[in-house]
Write a protein that holds these residues in place. Structure first.
Motif, PDB file in Angstrom:
ATOM      1  N   ASN A 224       1.027 -11.294  -9.296  1.00  0.00           N
ATOM      2  CA  ASN A 224      -0.166 -11.910  -8.701  1.00  0.00           C
ATOM      3  C   ASN A 224      -0.006 -12.093  -7.197  1.00  0.00           C
ATOM      4  O   ASN A 224      -0.953 -11.922  -6.432  1.00  0.00           O
ATOM      5  CB  ASN A 224      -0.462 -13.268  -9.356  1.00  0.00           C
ATOM      6  N   CYS A 225       1.217 -12.466  -6.768  1.00  0.00           N
ATOM      7  CA  CYS A 225       1.467 -12.611  -5.313  1.00  0.00           C
ATOM      8  C   CYS A 225       1.301 -11.275  -4.602  1.00  0.00           C
ATOM      9  O   CYS A 225       0.704 -11.186  -3.534  1.00  0.00           O
ATOM     10  CB  CYS A 225       2.883 -13.141  -5.063  1.00  0.00           C
ATOM     11  N   LEU A 226       1.844 -10.205  -5.220  1.00  0.00           N
ATOM     12  CA  LEU A 226       1.805  -8.882  -4.560  1.00  0.00           C
ATOM     13  C   LEU A 226       0.421  -8.242  -4.663  1.00  0.00           C
ATOM     14  O   LEU A 226       0.082  -7.356  -3.879  1.00  0.00           O
ATOM     15  CB  LEU A 226       2.860  -7.956  -5.180  1.00  0.00           C
ATOM     16  N   ASN A 227      -0.368  -8.687  -5.661  1.00  0.00           N
ATOM     17  CA  ASN A 227      -1.732  -8.139  -5.810  1.00  0.00           C
ATOM     18  C   ASN A 227      -2.755  -8.908  -4.988  1.00  0.00           C
ATOM     19  O   ASN A 227      -3.945  -8.621  -5.055  1.00  0.00           O
ATOM     20  CB  ASN A 227      -2.171  -8.194  -7.279  1.00  0.00           C
ATOM     21  N   PHE A 228      -2.307  -9.903  -4.236  1.00  0.00           N
ATOM     22  CA  PHE A 228      -3.231 -10.758  -3.487  1.00  0.00           C
ATOM     23  C   PHE A 228      -4.002  -9.916  -2.464  1.00  0.00           C
ATOM     24  O   PHE A 228      -3.469  -8.967  -1.890  1.00  0.00           O
ATOM     25  CB  PHE A 228      -2.428 -11.849  -2.762  1.00  0.00           C
ATOM     26  N   ASP A 229      -5.283 -10.256  -2.279  1.00  0.00           N
ATOM     27  CA  ASP A 229      -6.098  -9.523  -1.291  1.00  0.00           C
ATOM     28  C   ASP A 229      -5.816 -10.128   0.090  1.00  0.00           C
ATOM     29  O   ASP A 229      -6.520 -11.013   0.543  1.00  0.00           O
ATOM     30  CB  ASP A 229      -7.577  -9.658  -1.678  1.00  0.00           C
ATOM     31  N   PHE A 230      -4.779  -9.610   0.756  1.00  0.00           N
ATOM     32  CA  PHE A 230      -4.261 -10.268   1.965  1.00  0.00           C
ATOM     33  C   PHE A 230      -5.247 -10.262   3.127  1.00  0.00           C
ATOM     34  O   PHE A 230      -5.291 -11.180   3.920  1.00  0.00           O
ATOM     35  CB  PHE A 230      -2.948  -9.594   2.409  1.00  0.00           C
ATOM     36  N   SER A 238     -10.563   0.401  -9.303  1.00  0.00           N
ATOM     37  CA  SER A 238     -10.655   1.661 -10.039  1.00  0.00           C
ATOM     38  C   SER A 238     -10.075   2.808  -9.216  1.00  0.00           C
ATOM     39  O   SER A 238      -9.640   3.817  -9.749  1.00  0.00           O
ATOM     40  CB  SER A 238     -12.114   1.951 -10.385  1.00  0.00           C
ATOM     41  N   ALA A 239     -10.040   2.659  -7.883  1.00  0.00           N
ATOM     42  CA  ALA A 239      -9.484   3.721  -7.034  1.00  0.00           C
ATOM     43  C   ALA A 239      -7.995   3.438  -6.849  1.00  0.00           C
ATOM     44  O   ALA A 239      -7.558   2.945  -5.832  1.00  0.00           O
ATOM     45  CB  ALA A 239     -10.199   3.754  -5.696  1.00  0.00           C
ATOM     46  N   ASP A 240      -7.229   3.747  -7.905  1.00  0.00           N
ATOM     47  CA  ASP A 240      -5.844   3.290  -7.942  1.00  0.00           C
ATOM     48  C   ASP A 240      -4.954   4.038  -6.962  1.00  0.00           C
ATOM     49  O   ASP A 240      -3.922   3.546  -6.529  1.00  0.00           O
ATOM     50  CB  ASP A 240      -5.324   3.479  -9.371  1.00  0.00           C
ATOM     51  N   ASP A 241      -5.329   5.264  -6.608  1.00  0.00           N
ATOM     52  CA  ASP A 241      -4.393   6.100  -5.842  1.00  0.00           C
ATOM     53  C   ASP A 241      -4.452   5.845  -4.338  1.00  0.00           C
ATOM     54  O   ASP A 241      -3.668   6.400  -3.595  1.00  0.00           O
ATOM     55  CB  ASP A 241      -4.651   7.589  -6.133  1.00  0.00           C
ATOM     56  N   LEU A 242      -5.399   5.022  -3.872  1.00  0.00           N
ATOM     57  CA  LEU A 242      -5.533   4.861  -2.416  1.00  0.00           C
ATOM     58  C   LEU A 242      -5.054   3.497  -1.944  1.00  0.00           C
ATOM     59  O   LEU A 242      -5.513   2.987  -0.951  1.00  0.00           O
ATOM     60  CB  LEU A 242      -7.005   5.050  -2.016  1.00  0.00           C
ATOM     61  N   CYS A 243      -4.151   2.884  -2.735  1.00  0.00           N
ATOM     62  CA  CYS A 243      -3.812   1.496  -2.444  1.00  0.00           C
ATOM     63  C   CYS A 243      -2.676   1.368  -1.443  1.00  0.00           C
ATOM     64  O   CYS A 243      -1.625   1.963  -1.622  1.00  0.00           O
ATOM     65  CB  CYS A 243      -3.404   0.811  -3.733  1.00  0.00           C
ATOM     66  N   THR A 244      -2.910   0.576  -0.424  1.00  0.00           N
ATOM     67  CA  THR A 244      -1.826   0.140   0.449  1.00  0.00           C
ATOM     68  C   THR A 244      -1.822  -1.372   0.389  1.00  0.00           C
ATOM     69  O   THR A 244      -2.868  -1.999   0.529  1.00  0.00           O
ATOM     70  CB  THR A 244      -2.089   0.596   1.895  1.00  0.00           C
ATOM     71  N   VAL A 245      -0.665  -1.952   0.154  1.00  0.00           N
ATOM     72  CA  VAL A 245      -0.591  -3.414   0.060  1.00  0.00           C
ATOM     73  C   VAL A 245      -0.322  -3.972   1.451  1.00  0.00           C
ATOM     74  O   VAL A 245       0.697  -3.673   2.069  1.00  0.00           O
ATOM     75  CB  VAL A 245       0.511  -3.838  -0.934  1.00  0.00           C
ATOM     76  N   GLN A 246      -1.263  -4.771   1.940  1.00  0.00           N
ATOM     77  CA  GLN A 246      -1.205  -5.252   3.341  1.00  0.00           C
ATOM     78  C   GLN A 246      -0.332  -6.501   3.445  1.00  0.00           C
ATOM     79  O   GLN A 246      -0.809  -7.598   3.719  1.00  0.00           O
ATOM     80  CB  GLN A 246      -2.621  -5.545   3.845  1.00  0.00           C
ATOM     81  N   ILE A 247       0.959  -6.345   3.216  1.00  0.00           N
ATOM     82  CA  ILE A 247       1.896  -7.477   3.240  1.00  0.00           C
ATOM     83  C   ILE A 247       1.895  -8.130   4.635  1.00  0.00           C
ATOM     84  O   ILE A 247       1.988  -7.423   5.646  1.00  0.00           O
ATOM     85  CB  ILE A 247       3.320  -6.976   2.898  1.00  0.00           C
ATOM     86  N   PRO A 248       1.785  -9.481   4.719  1.00  0.00           N
ATOM     87  CA  PRO A 248       1.809 -10.133   6.034  1.00  0.00           C
ATOM     88  C   PRO A 248       3.149  -9.921   6.759  1.00  0.00           C
ATOM     89  O   PRO A 248       4.196  -9.810   6.109  1.00  0.00           O
ATOM     90  CB  PRO A 248       1.636 -11.623   5.699  1.00  0.00           C
ATOM     91  N   PHE A 286       5.630  -2.820  -4.476  1.00  0.00           N
ATOM     92  CA  PHE A 286       6.646  -2.701  -3.410  1.00  0.00           C
ATOM     93  C   PHE A 286       6.585  -1.311  -2.769  1.00  0.00           C
ATOM     94  O   PHE A 286       6.719  -1.170  -1.552  1.00  0.00           O
ATOM     95  CB  PHE A 286       8.056  -2.950  -3.979  1.00  0.00           C
ATOM     96  N   ALA A 287       6.367  -0.283  -3.604  1.00  0.00           N
ATOM     97  CA  ALA A 287       6.312   1.090  -3.073  1.00  0.00           C
ATOM     98  C   ALA A 287       5.065   1.317  -2.230  1.00  0.00           C
ATOM     99  O   ALA A 287       4.994   2.252  -1.436  1.00  0.00           O
ATOM    100  CB  ALA A 287       6.344   2.091  -4.225  1.00  0.00           C
ATOM    101  N   SER A 288       4.039   0.434  -2.422  1.00  0.00           N
ATOM    102  CA  SER A 288       2.771   0.624  -1.709  1.00  0.00           C
ATOM    103  C   SER A 288       2.670  -0.223  -0.452  1.00  0.00           C
ATOM    104  O   SER A 288       1.602  -0.315   0.137  1.00  0.00           O
ATOM    105  CB  SER A 288       1.610   0.255  -2.629  1.00  0.00           C
ATOM    106  N   THR A 289       3.775  -0.887  -0.075  1.00  0.00           N
ATOM    107  CA  THR A 289       3.751  -1.760   1.103  1.00  0.00           C
ATOM    108  C   THR A 289       3.335  -0.974   2.335  1.00  0.00           C
ATOM    109  O   THR A 289       3.781   0.162   2.527  1.00  0.00           O
ATOM    110  CB  THR A 289       5.159  -2.335   1.336  1.00  0.00           C
TER     111      THR A 289
END
Length: 1088
Positions: A224-230, A238-248, A286-289
């Motif tokens: 839940n922490c890593l899925n947060f909408d930062f 639904s667009a699973d392949d275009l995800c970048t996780v915007q870690i602060p 983590f791989a999508s950071t």
């Protein structure tokens, strides 16, 4: 049900009916009682009674549901009451940790809601609802059960903070979420990771259910922490392949420690499948950071650690036999290439070994096609992106894709062919029956297959020849459909799909003449198969091969047939030797012959017909292709013989369902485009083309007059309406449209009127007819600008008016309809009527003043029908059904722009309904609707201001305009809150919302401010006073700047000045509210 008499026993019966009852009527009654309970003053005491004395878990769940609804209300409970509820629930779950899991979760959701909604509330300089994290730490020091509850509280809170509630201002949500992200989220993640480290340090006893549950809840918390909408991007899940996780950036230290990644890889290897897949889900994030979190050397090191982890998993693949683990691991691999470039991957030390392992893993996965078929998408995504990147790699290190990509392609091809026998013999679900998945996989494969194309091509040629020979042998052997035949046809279908795929791949990869020649080799074989299959019709036919052939033809069309393609393509070298196809003209002949054959022989198969017609439609779009097509004999044949005798799908027998008739529109659109190429002004040619339709209409007329075979008539009319709509859609010139109008009026339009009158309660019949009328009203390319001496525009409008009035009056006689019936039976028809009326009002081909002048009531009637239909629709339905709102609001915009006297003449309740609908539409997320509302409001406000400005001068002219203004002013004086409410909505949108149509909002806002200066001052004061002192002066300055240089009129120049000021105002206010916003509480709502 009088609630204050309800005892505990009665409430428990209510719970049973609500949650586990099977009687629908009882459940509906229970739901009503629940709503009454929430609204009653005794709600809290009843909830307490249920929690403390309830004998079932459902009683506690009911209490939690009531509390959740109570604390989520727009007007919140007093602060003290919310603190009491929160503390009560915390003590309750602490004292009873063995409650049913769904009860604990429901109660904790109440705490999360209270915390989120009160995040900025202050008492004695303390944020009173932020103490929750300190409270949770007390739980973590207790037993395992208490620990689990503590972790669930943090997990639910993180999820609640991330959840957008569309009934509240989005800016308010973002402000709370951002503050939570900056003050608490990192601490929660660090806490969760330290708990996981502690668990790994001790030997895990996973036989213990509580221990296992705790690990699961902590992993869910990390996820839940890593899925947060930062950053508030609300990525579409639904667009699973275009995800970048915007870690602060403040989290860098956590991500730079190699122990963090190692922790999750170790957890994956230590935990049973249900838990290890959660560890993998965390690794996917983590791989999508985001790349920018690291410097280049740090990124390389981080990637190296990820790759080491992949290697370790693939060297110990036991865990991947679980479908959940396997799926998450495939997602993990796909994300590696989404976030890292091929040039970076090849620089990793373990790359050669890991790419070999991934290739073997992919090949094994493809061979076991029946195991987790949905996961293959991610593996193909990885290879597609790797191969697509090859031309851009600058690195000297070998990427080795030329070794492995052909193996992947080969594995896909051979595994799909081998699957056919198993599917047929064991009677399994055939992958080919799910075209969406097949197309998606083939589109990914097309890029991969072009890497080392010679190898793939040789394999396909060999397999195709072998299978085609076997197929021919079976055709000539004993008759009857054997299992072997079914297998052979399935394999051929796959091969045709695969050939189409690799030919289509030419567009995605750098191509050479040799590759084009190879495409020719493969295409030859499919064209030979087409002629073999077509000679066997109608006895010997196979739908799967047919659909595969259409996919191939479409791919060949996109690649080698087109307006800009060079004629000398090498693809035709082999085709001219074998088939005599020397250029794209010959290919077009083959295409058209195939289309005619399909339409002749496949009339009963909707899938084949609709795909064939889609192919015909795609061919008929480009002008250069159209000029080539009309010279082909097959096209000439179609233009002269479009009857059910030659094309059975145009028939009306009962064996066709009414929805199958839809494809007729596509057929006639394409056919009419072909007719238009050489039609010019040749009316005889047009009459000949329309002859089959003329015959059908004459038949209908006779039957109508003798009133028998009503069902046949209805089917014929539905078909005719769909045919005519296709024809009308393609007639884009005045000359050709006039020919159609003269053909239809006055002979055949009255028949359609009669049909609407007779079968108004059957949408299958009325919808096509109304859609035809809506198409006829469209002034596309100025086709309806008839000659000066022609009354056609008025005649057409009168026909439309009659039809809309007939339909409107009849549809209202149906009475009230159930929720599932209201759209198909009523609202859909109303929305089509509205879009037809809108096309007429803004089409510029009718002078509406003429009607009143000559005492013709068609215009008045249709406006009255509009009002009657509108009043039968609730406001919620207007906005809930998108097609309805997108036809109603633009129509309203036309009416307020050009027919203000009609709007002001409406009865006060009707006018109030219209204005309320505008007010509600202003806040919708649909920009079409919101912009139309702004425009309508602007016209109304402008009319008012013009009247007020002229009232002092009292000119003798413009008496009608004066009366219109007077009526409107009188109404507004009776209902002053209507415009005030709209002003506060627009100001709220500008200040707090993500305003996407700022220009549209600015236009009515100026008029509203000039009309309501006193109310605007109150709004301004309430916003400024709600802020802390340091910000008040900043905001006051923003408001002064907003009205600077703006005069007391609505001239274009003045409006433009206000729009510019508003743009600056919005930016400045956002900055003022953002400044030092993490510490200061503030109210964020002007609409209270």
């Amino acid at each position: 049900m009088a609630l204050h008499f309800q005892s505990l026993a009665e409430l428990e019966v209510l719970c049973t009916h609500l949650y586990i009852g099977t009687d629908l009527a009882q459940r509906i009654e229970a739901e009503k009682a629940l709503l009454e309970l929430i609204d009653s003053p005794e709600c809290l005491s009843k909830c307490q009674l249920l929690l403390e004395q309830g004998t079932t878990s459902y009683a506690q769940l009911l209490a939690a549901t009531c509390l959740s609804k109570l604390v989520s209300r727009v007007s919140p409970l007093p602060v003290e009451q919310r603190i009491d509820i929160r503390n009560y629930i915390l003590n309750y779950v602490a004292s009873q940790p063995k409650l049913a899991p769904f009860v604990i979760q429901a109660l904790i959701q109440v705490i999360a809601k209270i915390t989120k909604l009160g995040w900025f509330e202050v008492q004695k300089d303390q944020f009173i609802f932020r103490e929750i994290i300190a409270d949770v730490k007390k739980f973590l020091q207790g037993t395992v059960e208490h620990c689990i509850i503590g972790v669930i509280i943090l997990s639910e809170l993180t999820q609640e903070m991330n959840l957008v509630d569309y009934s509240r201002p989005s800016a308010k949500h973002r402000k709370i979420a951002t503050s939570f992200r900056d003050t608490s989220l990192k601490d929660i993640l660090v806490l969760a990771c330290s708990l996981l480290k502690e668990m790994l340090a001790k030997p895990l006893n996973l036989q213990d259910q509580d221990q296992q549950n705790l690990v699961m809840q902590v992993l869910k918390l990390v996820l839940n922490c890593l899925n947060f909408d930062f950053i508030g991007s609300s990525a579409d899940e639904s667009a699973d392949d275009l995800c970048t996780v915007q870690i602060p950036t403040t989290w860098r230290t956590i991500f730079l420690e190699p122990e963090t990644l190692d922790l999750f890889f170790n957890l994956y290897h230590s935990l049973p499948p249900l838990l290890s897949q959660l560890a993998l889900s965390c690794l996917v994030q983590f791989a999508s950071t985001r790349r920018s979190l690291f410097s280049s050397p740090e990124r390389a090191k981080y990637l190296g650690n990820l790759i080491k982890g992949v290697k370790r998993i693939l060297e110990n693949p036991q865990g991947l036999s679980d479908p959940g683990n396997y799926h998450e691991f495939c997602r993990f691999l796909a994300r590696l290439k989404t976030n890292y470039q091929l040039g970076e991957l090849v620089m990793v030390k373990e790359y050669p070994e890991v790419i070999r392992l991934i290739a073997n893993f992919t090949i094994t996965s493809l061979q076991h096609w029946e195991f987790a078929p949905n996961s293959v998408h991610y593996l193909l995504t990885l290879w597609q992106r790797m191969v697509a990147s090859v031309p851009f790699v600058k690195s000297t290190e070998p990427h080795l894709l030329d070794t492995y990509a052909p193996e992947i392609t080969k594995a896909f091809i051979t595994s799909r062919l081998e699957s056919v026998a198993i599917v047929v013999r064991d009677n399994l679900d055939d992958p080919l029956d799910d075209p969406a998945t097949v197309f998606q996989q083939l589109e990914q494969l097309c890029t991969v297959s072009r890497c080392e194309y010679e190898t793939t091509c040789t394999l396909l040629v060999q397999l195709f020849d072998q299978n085609a020979q076997n197929y021919q042998k079976l055709l000539h052997s004993a008759s009857g459909m054997t299992v072997d035949m079914a297998i052979q046809e399935g394999r051929l279908a796959w091969l045709v799909y695969l050939v189409g795929t690799v030919v289509g791949g030419r567009l995605t990869y750098t191509s050479t003449d040799e590759h084009d020649a190879m495409d020719g080799e493969l295409s030859c074989r499919v064209f030979q198969l087409i002629s073999l299959m077509d000679t066997g019709l109608p006895q010997c036919c196979n739908e799967k091969i047919e659909l595969a052939i259409l996919w191939f033809l479409d791919q060949f069309r996109k690649t080698y047939v087109g307006d800009q393609l060079q004629r000398t393509s090498k693809v035709y070298a082999r085709m001219s030797e074998v088939l005599g196809i020397t250029d794209d003209n010959h290919v077009l002949e083959t295409f058209m012959t195939k289309i005619v054959t399909n339409l002749k022989y496949w009339g009963r198969r909707e899938a084949v017909i609709s795909r064939t017609l889609q192919f015909l439609n795609d061919l008929s779009v480009g002008y250069i292709l159209l000029k080539k097509l009309v010279k082909i004999d097959a096209v000439k044949f179609m233009l002269k013989n479009h009857t059910s005798e030659h094309f059975p799908f145009l028939g009306i027998s009962d064996s066709y369902s009414l929805s199958d008739f839809r494809c007729r529109t596509t057929f006639y659109t394409a056919l009419t485009r072909l007719l238009m190429v050489e039609l010019g002004e040749d009316e005889d040619e047009f009459e000949n083309f329309m002859l089959p339709l003329t015959v059908s209409f004459e038949t209908v007329l006779q039957i109508f007059n003798n009133s028998f075979k009503q069902e046949d008539v209805k089917r014929m009319l539905i078909g005719l309406a769909r045919d005519l709509r296709g024809i009308a859609f393609a007639l884009n010139t005045k000359t050709s449209y006039t020919m159609l109008f003269d053909w239809m009026y006055p002979a055949y339009l009255p028949i359609l009127q009669r049909a609407v009158e007779q079968w108004y309660g059957e949408p299958a019949c009325t919808t096509p007819i109304l859609k035809l009328m809506a198409e006829l009203m469209q002034n596309r390319s100025q086709r309806l600008n008839f000659d000066v001496s022609s009354p056609n525009g008025i005649l057409l409008f009168r026909e439309a008016s009659k039809m809309i009035c007939t339909y409107g009056n009849q549809i209202l006689s149906l009475g009230s309809l159930s929720k599932d019936q209201i759209y198909p039976m009523k609202l859909k028809g109303i929305s089509i009527c509205y879009s037809a009326l809108k096309s007429a009002l803004c089409g510029n081909y009718v002078s509406f003043g003429v009607f009143k002048l000559y005492g013709d009531n068609h215009f008045d009637n249709v406006l009255q029908a509009f009002v009657k239909m509108l009043l039968s629709v609730s406001h919620s339905d207007l906005l809930q059904y998108r097609k309805l709102s997108q036809s109603y609001y633009p129509l309203l915009e036309c009416l307020t722009q050009d027919h203000m006297s009609f709007v002001t003449n409406l009865e006060p309740p009707v006018l109030l309904y219209v204005l309320t609908s505008i007010s509600e539409g202003l806040t919708t997320l649909d920009t079409v609707v919101a912009s139309s509302c702004c425009a309508s409001l602007d016209y109304i406000v402008t009319c008012l201001l013009k009247y007020i400005a002229k009232e002092g001068k009292k000119p003798l002219r413009c008496r009608e305009a004066t009366q219109a203004g007077q009526r409107l002013l009188h109404f507004m004086q009776q209902n002053p809150d209507v415009l005030q409410q709209m002003m506060s909505v627009l100001m709220n949108t500008i200040v707090f919302e993500d305003c996407r149509n700022q220009w549209s909002v600015s236009r009515p806002l100026l008029g509203l401010i000039l009309l309501n200066e006193k109310y605007f001052s109150e709004l301004r004061a309430s916003l400024i006073n709600s802020q802390p002192l340091p910000r008040q002066e900043l905001l006051a300055q923003c408001f002064r700047n907003l009205m600077e240089g703006v005069e007391q009129n609505l001239s274009v120049k003045n409006r433009d000045r206000f729009t510019q000021n508003l743009s600056v105002f919005r930016r400045d206010v956002a900055e003022a509210l953002r400044s030092d916003g993490s510490t200061e509480p503030c109210s964020l709502d002007m609409m209270s």
